[in-house]
Design a protein around this motif. Structure first.
Motif, short mmCIF file in Angstrom:
data_model
loop_
_atom_site.label_atom_id
_atom_site.label_comp_id
_atom_site.label_asym_id
_atom_site.label_seq_id
_atom_site.Cartn_x
_atom_site.Cartn_y
_atom_site.Cartn_z
N MET A 23 -36.68 6.20 30.42
CA MET A 23 -36.15 6.09 29.08
C MET A 23 -34.73 6.24 28.87
O MET A 23 -33.93 5.41 28.52
CB MET A 23 -36.90 6.42 28.00
N ALA A 27 -31.76 3.35 28.60
CA ALA A 27 -31.70 3.05 27.26
C ALA A 27 -31.31 1.75 26.68
O ALA A 27 -31.62 1.28 25.77
CB ALA A 27 -31.02 4.47 26.67
N LEU A 30 -33.60 -1.06 27.06
CA LEU A 30 -34.94 -0.80 26.21
C LEU A 30 -34.66 -1.26 24.82
O LEU A 30 -35.85 -1.76 24.38
CB LEU A 30 -35.34 0.35 26.50
N LEU A 31 -33.51 -1.21 24.40
CA LEU A 31 -33.54 -1.37 23.00
C LEU A 31 -34.15 -2.73 22.40
O LEU A 31 -35.08 -2.73 21.47
CB LEU A 31 -32.12 -1.54 22.45
N LEU A 34 -38.24 -2.24 22.77
CA LEU A 34 -38.49 -1.12 21.75
C LEU A 34 -38.56 -1.83 20.55
O LEU A 34 -39.72 -1.34 19.69
CB LEU A 34 -37.82 -0.04 21.81
N THR A 158 -35.78 -9.68 20.86
CA THR A 158 -36.72 -8.88 20.12
C THR A 158 -37.80 -9.58 19.28
O THR A 158 -38.89 -9.22 19.63
CB THR A 158 -35.74 -8.20 19.00
N THR A 317 -31.07 3.33 20.64
CA THR A 317 -32.38 3.34 21.02
C THR A 317 -32.87 4.88 20.81
O THR A 317 -34.38 4.58 20.29
CB THR A 317 -32.46 3.29 22.33
N LEU A 320 -34.05 4.65 17.25
CA LEU A 320 -35.25 3.70 16.85
C LEU A 320 -36.70 4.64 17.16
O LEU A 320 -37.43 4.49 16.52
CB LEU A 320 -35.10 2.66 17.78
#
Length: 382
Positions: A23, A27, A30-31, A34, A158, A317, A320
């Motif tokens: 992660m 980072a 992945l935003l 996630l 997203t 991230t 979050l």
């Protein structure tokens, strides 16, 4: 061959370390994923309710997606342009507010602004920083192409991730449950249920409170005619996710702007202060008890520490995932303390044996080698 307890702990720790390292390394990538997972988790109860009313999972997911897309488009067309414009104007006006504060202090308390004094230095520093922010805000409008691309990517990926995760949420959770070691599946399910209860009580409830407060503050401040009321109201509502911080910062900011805008009208200044007083009264006596609950296991200090720690490690991230991870760590920590207080280390040897009974003694070996003898080979007597 089955693993011992110590070997299982070591493998779990190695897996956790590998996950955290992954992660940290990914980072930036992945935003959106996630964010999509968080959105799917937030909307899953709504999909379950639609299924209970006869909707298929696909139809429920499609209905929720259309509704969220409509709300997003309305926000983009109505709120976002006004918010960006007011934010830009507020940053540009920051040096003017600094000069106004200095002039007020010079007229009312001239002795405070001694040459080279701390107050004078603070005002000069604030003015310089405000001018830097103004220039940076204007430059970013021209040089922020990469940030715009990242933002658009976030907006595109997203919702797609959220759609597919929401449609397959039940199957995914069942699949993950099938991966849990069977010896510990009951404990893991219990911990997962507790974590879900904390997240459902805090994250979903607190986000709902933030949306309600942000809408109330923004609408009320715009109705009374406060300059930058939309920006201040939405800002105060959004950071209400951190208990007490949103009301303090939003109230101080709005009252400060009201002092300059309505200097000769104390009624309007009191009206602005009254808006935040009403908001905090409704939040403390109705919204938070009804939507969040009385005990979610996250202390405000622990929440602020988690946001700071994960934010410094993983950037946005980290912000979050800070609250879900803090909630999970809190649940696991409380479970570990419960196990510790039920064990021999805490209760002591005497009390533990009195409550649990003495441990069974190992069977005595039949010969010096330690291995039991066959009944036909036993010898009795000399």
């Amino acid at each position: 061959m089955a693993l011992s307890h110590g070997e299982q702990v070591r493998w779990w720790l190695v897996g956790l370390a590998a996950l955290l390292l992954f992660m940290w390394a990914m980072a930036g990538v992945l935003l959106p994923f996630l964010a999509g997972a968080a959105l799917a988790y937030f909307l899953d109860p709504l999909a379950d309710r639609l299924e209970a009313r006869g909707f298929s999972r696909t139809l429920a997911t499609a209905t929720i997606t259309i509704l969220m897309a409509t709300l997003f488009i309305v926000a983009m067309l109505v709120l976002i342009p006004a918010f960006i414009e007011q934010a830009r104007e507020f940053i540009e006006q920051a040096p003017v507010y600094a000069d106004a504060i200095r002039g007020f202090v010079e007229r009312r308390f001239p002795e405070v602004l001694d040459q080279g004094g701390a107050v004078e230095q603070a005002l000069e520093t604030f003015k310089g920083r405000a001018e830097e922010w103004s220039v940076a805000a204007l430059k970013s409008a021209w040089t922020g192409g990469l940030a715009v691309i990242d933002f658009v990517t976030l907006l595109v990926i997203t919702p797609v991730v959220a759609f597919y995760l929401l449609m397959d949420w039940d199957r995914l959770t069942a699949k993950i449950d099938s991966w849990v070691p069977r010896d510990h599946v009951g404990t893991v399910r219990e911990l997962a249920s507790r974590i879900d209860g904390v997240l459902a009580g805090f994250v979903r409830g607190q986000l709902t409170v933030c949306v309600i407060l942000g809408a109330f503050y923004a609408t009320a401040l715009m109705v009374v005619g406060l300059q930058f009321g939309l920006v201040i109201g939405l800002f105060a509502g959004l950071i209400s996710f951190i208990p007490f911080i949103g009301s303090i910062l939003g109230g101080a900011l709005s009252i400060g702007v009201a002092l300059f805008q309505f200097w000769d009208d104390p009624i309007m200044i009191l009206a602005v202060a009254g808006i935040f007083l009403i908001g905090q009264t409704v939040e403390g006596n109705f919204l938070t008890p009804k939507l969040v609950g009385g005990s979610v296991g996250l202390h405000p200090v622990a929440l602020m520490f988690a946001l700071s720690a994960f934010g410094s490690l993983l950037g946005f991230t980290g912000l979050l995932i800070a609250v879900p991870l803090a909630a999970a760590i809190g649940v696991i920590g409380r479970f570990a303390i419960e196990e510790y207080m039920e064990g021999r280390l805490y209760r002591g040897h005497t009390i533990y044996e009195r409550e649990q009974g003495p441990a069974p003694a190992p069977a005595a070996p039949d010969d010096l080698s330690g291995a039991p003898l066959d009944p036909d080979e036993r010898r009795f007597g000399p």
